[in-house]
Scaffold this motif. Structure first.
Motif, PDB file in Angstrom:
ATOM      1  N   ASP A  49       0.718  -1.357   0.044  1.00  0.00           N
ATOM      2  CA  ASP A  49      -0.010  -0.013   0.080  1.00  0.00           C
ATOM      3  C   ASP A  49       1.011   1.101  -0.075  1.00  0.00           C
ATOM      4  OD1 ASP A  49       1.101  -0.515   2.582  1.00  0.00           O
ATOM      5  OD2 ASP A  49      -0.880   0.426   3.507  1.00  0.00           O
ATOM      6  N   GLY A  50       2.285   1.063  -0.208  1.00  0.00           N
ATOM      7  CA  GLY A  50       3.046   2.641   0.023  1.00  0.00           C
ATOM      8  C   GLY A  50       3.459   2.791  -1.502  1.00  0.00           C
ATOM      9  N   ALA A  51       3.914   3.951  -1.707  1.00  0.00           N
ATOM     10  CA  ALA A  51       4.177   4.725  -2.818  1.00  0.00           C
ATOM     11  C   ALA A  51       5.470   3.994  -3.299  1.00  0.00           C
ATOM     12  CB  ALA A  51       4.673   6.030  -2.664  1.00  0.00           C
ATOM     13  N   GLN A  52       5.246   3.921  -4.776  1.00  0.00           N
ATOM     14  CA  GLN A  52       6.395   3.329  -5.548  1.00  0.00           C
ATOM     15  C   GLN A  52       7.410   4.245  -6.200  1.00  0.00           C
ATOM     16  OE1 GLN A  52       6.515  -0.279  -5.742  1.00  0.00           O
ATOM     17  NE2 GLN A  52       4.826  -0.058  -4.254  1.00  0.00           N
ATOM     18  N   PRO A  53       8.590   3.701  -6.521  1.00  0.00           N
ATOM     19  CA  PRO A  53       9.379   4.849  -6.915  1.00  0.00           C
ATOM     20  C   PRO A  53       8.940   5.613  -8.040  1.00  0.00           C
ATOM     21  CG  PRO A  53      10.519   2.786  -6.641  1.00  0.00           C
ATOM     22  CD  PRO A  53       8.968   2.572  -6.446  1.00  0.00           C
ATOM     23  N   GLY A  54       9.174   6.951  -8.241  1.00  0.00           N
ATOM     24  CA  GLY A  54       8.779   7.764  -9.256  1.00  0.00           C
ATOM     25  C   GLY A  54       7.410   8.328  -9.188  1.00  0.00           C
ATOM     26  N   SER A  55       6.424   7.868  -8.255  1.00  0.00           N
ATOM     27  CA  SER A  55       5.275   8.164  -8.057  1.00  0.00           C
ATOM     28  C   SER A  55       4.939   9.258  -6.981  1.00  0.00           C
ATOM     29  CB  SER A  55       4.372   6.970  -7.700  1.00  0.00           C
ATOM     30  OG  SER A  55       4.638   6.450  -6.267  1.00  0.00           O
TER      31      SER A  55
END
Length: 96
Positions: free
Chosen positions: A49-55
């Motif tokens: 549920d966490g942010a992904q790289p680049g987002s």
């Protein structure tokens, strides 16, 4: 004369055999080392549920909303020189 021909024929054969020498097993190791040194975590684990790289959801949402409302900035075109010229300037072509 015959020994000369044999020598001439043997030189390319020996050169060909020399090109089949084994490759050094450390060949390219410096490149691999440099790539590894520039990698912080080669196999990162992110929570589902966490942010992904680049987002970045807030920036993406704001940019999309501005685009939909037509509030985007106009591109500014900059020139780096007075003009472009090419050719010799003689105005003729071909041999004279």
């Amino acid at each position: 004369m015959r020994s000369r021909l044999a020598l001439i024929a043997a030189v390319p054969a020996l050169a060909g055999l020399a090109s089949c020498a084994p490759v050094d097993p450390g060949f390219g190791e410096a490149l691999r080392y440099d790539m590894a040194a520039q990698t912080i975590d080669p196999d990162p684990v992110y929570p589902e549920d966490g942010a992904q790289p680049g987002s970045n959801g807030e920036k993406a949402a704001a940019a999309t909303e501005k685009y939909r409302k037509g509030e985007t900035k106009q591109l500014r075109i900059e020139r780096t020189g007075q003009g472009v010229s090419s050719g010799s300037g003689s105005g003729t072509s071909g041999p004279q």
